[in-house]
Design a protein around this motif. Structure first.
Motif, PDB file in Angstrom:
ATOM      1  N   ALA A 213       0.754  -1.017   0.070  1.00 25.63           N
ATOM      2  CA  ALA A 213       0.171   0.151   0.139  1.00 25.63           C
ATOM      3  C   ALA A 213       0.855   1.335  -0.167  1.00 25.63           C
ATOM      4  N   VAL A 214       1.830   1.270   0.669  1.00 27.26           N
ATOM      5  CA  VAL A 214       2.701   2.404   1.015  1.00 27.26           C
ATOM      6  C   VAL A 214       3.460   2.534  -0.355  1.00 27.26           C
ATOM      7  N   ASP A 215       3.952   1.506  -0.955  1.00 32.83           N
ATOM      8  CA  ASP A 215       4.899   1.807  -2.232  1.00 32.83           C
ATOM      9  C   ASP A 215       3.807   2.026  -3.287  1.00 32.83           C
ATOM     10  N   ALA A 224      -6.652   8.502  -5.447  1.00 33.93           N
ATOM     11  CA  ALA A 224      -6.280   7.146  -6.081  1.00 33.93           C
ATOM     12  C   ALA A 224      -5.423   6.148  -5.144  1.00 33.93           C
ATOM     13  N   ALA A 225      -4.600   6.835  -4.022  1.00 38.06           N
ATOM     14  CA  ALA A 225      -4.140   6.269  -3.108  1.00 38.06           C
ATOM     15  C   ALA A 225      -5.025   5.417  -1.995  1.00 38.06           C
ATOM     16  N   LEU A 226      -6.060   6.165  -1.964  1.00 38.39           N
ATOM     17  CA  LEU A 226      -7.116   5.475  -0.917  1.00 38.39           C
ATOM     18  C   LEU A 226      -7.838   4.556  -1.426  1.00 38.39           C
ATOM     19  N   ASN A 227      -7.835   4.340  -3.006  1.00 38.20           N
ATOM     20  CA  ASN A 227      -8.526   3.294  -3.517  1.00 38.20           C
ATOM     21  C   ASN A 227      -7.732   2.213  -3.362  1.00 38.20           C
ATOM     22  N   VAL A 228      -6.276   2.259  -3.515  1.00 41.79           N
ATOM     23  CA  VAL A 228      -5.635   1.242  -3.570  1.00 41.79           C
ATOM     24  C   VAL A 228      -5.502   0.675  -2.112  1.00 41.79           C
ATOM     25  N   GLU A 229      -5.497   1.463  -0.968  1.00 38.20           N
ATOM     26  CA  GLU A 229      -5.667   1.103   0.220  1.00 38.20           C
ATOM     27  C   GLU A 229      -6.766   0.105   0.499  1.00 38.20           C
ATOM     28  N   ALA A 230      -7.920   0.549   0.040  1.00 37.50           N
ATOM     29  CA  ALA A 230      -9.353  -0.030   0.131  1.00 37.50           C
ATOM     30  C   ALA A 230      -9.332  -1.416  -0.594  1.00 37.50           C
TER      31      ALA A 230
END
Length: 260
Positions: A213-215, A224-230
């Motif tokens: 998630a961090v990478d 977009a990053a929050l979508n990755v996390e979800a």
């Protein structure tokens, strides 16, 4: 597995990879990169390994830099290829799916500093010396130093190191955020194992999910990053380890992780 330039062992889910070219302070040549690629590909696929410690043998150096004899023989084409090769191996270390903790003993210069920056966390001995002295050779860092260093310490501090080629001590490296902890030299390996054991007790899929998630999110906009996390959160919700972790919490007992 046996190696010419590395020492390698695994105990209690923790791998220890040690650069072992002491006569040249573990300078990074083509053979070192080949063996680092081999060992980290194997580690990425080994479910029995949960954390990796990376260091250099002895107390003089983590890695003193690239092999200057090899660099001196490059031209435009071979130099670009050498940079891309080093970048690929360091990126493999950075994304192997396991936390990699650099234990920096003595010099971590040039390619050695770049290798440390590709690790997840960095612990330095009080005698560590770090820097990117490539400008003194008419070069820039070629294994990711111009990109990872500003991300770790900020652009002004990074440019100061890059443009002067200055070496800094462990205390200054800690102050600017280049390393995460500083310990006495005699405590370096012990502290690395303590931190590794702490991480190794956590759910391995969740640890890998945090790294992913961090990478993946670091260069995205927030939405977009929050979508990755979800997405990663949802994926983990379907795992046996998530079921075991929540069940163990409710039953007030330690969880038993299976990595499934």
């Amino acid at each position: 597995m046996s190696y010419e330039t590395l020492l390698y062992g695994v105990q209690d889910h923790i791998a220890l990879v040690t650069l072992n070219r002491p006569k040249v302070l573990h300078a990074l040549n083509s053979e070192v990169f080949d063996e680092l690629e081999t060992v980290f590909r194997a580690l990425s696929e080994d479910a029995g390994v949960r954390v990796v410690l990376l260091t250099g043998s002895g107390e003089k150096a983590f890695a003193a830099g690239a092999d200057i004899n090899e660099i001196a023989a490059t031209d435009t084409a071979t130099g670009a290829a050498k940079a891309r090769r080093g970048q690929a191996v360091l990126r493999l270390i950075e994304t192997c799916g396991k936390p990699v903790i650099a234990l920096i003993n003595g010099f971590a210069l040039g390619g050695g500093c770049e290798l440390a920056m590709a690790c997840t966390l960095r612990i330095a001995s009080e005698t560590a010396r770090l820097g990117q002295p490539e400008v003194k050779l008419g070069l820039i860092p070629g294994y990711g130093g111009t990109q990872r260093l500003p991300r770790l310490v900020g652009q002004p501090a990074a440019l100061k190191l890059l443009l002067t080629g200055e070496m800094i001590g462990a205390a200054e490296a800690l102050r600017i955020g280049l390393v995460d902890e500083v310990v006495p030299a005699a405590r370096l390996l012990g502290r690395g194992h303590e931190l590794a054991r702490s991480i190794a007790t956590m759910a391995p899929l969740a640890v890998a999910g945090c790294l992913e998630a961090v990478d993946r999110g670091s260069d995205l906009d927030l939405e977009a990053a929050l979508n990755v996390e979800a997405h990663i959160f949802g994926r983990l919700c379907g795992t046996e380890d998530k079921a075991e972790g929540t069940r163990a919490f409710l039953e007030k007992r330690p969880p038993t992780w299976t990595g499934r």
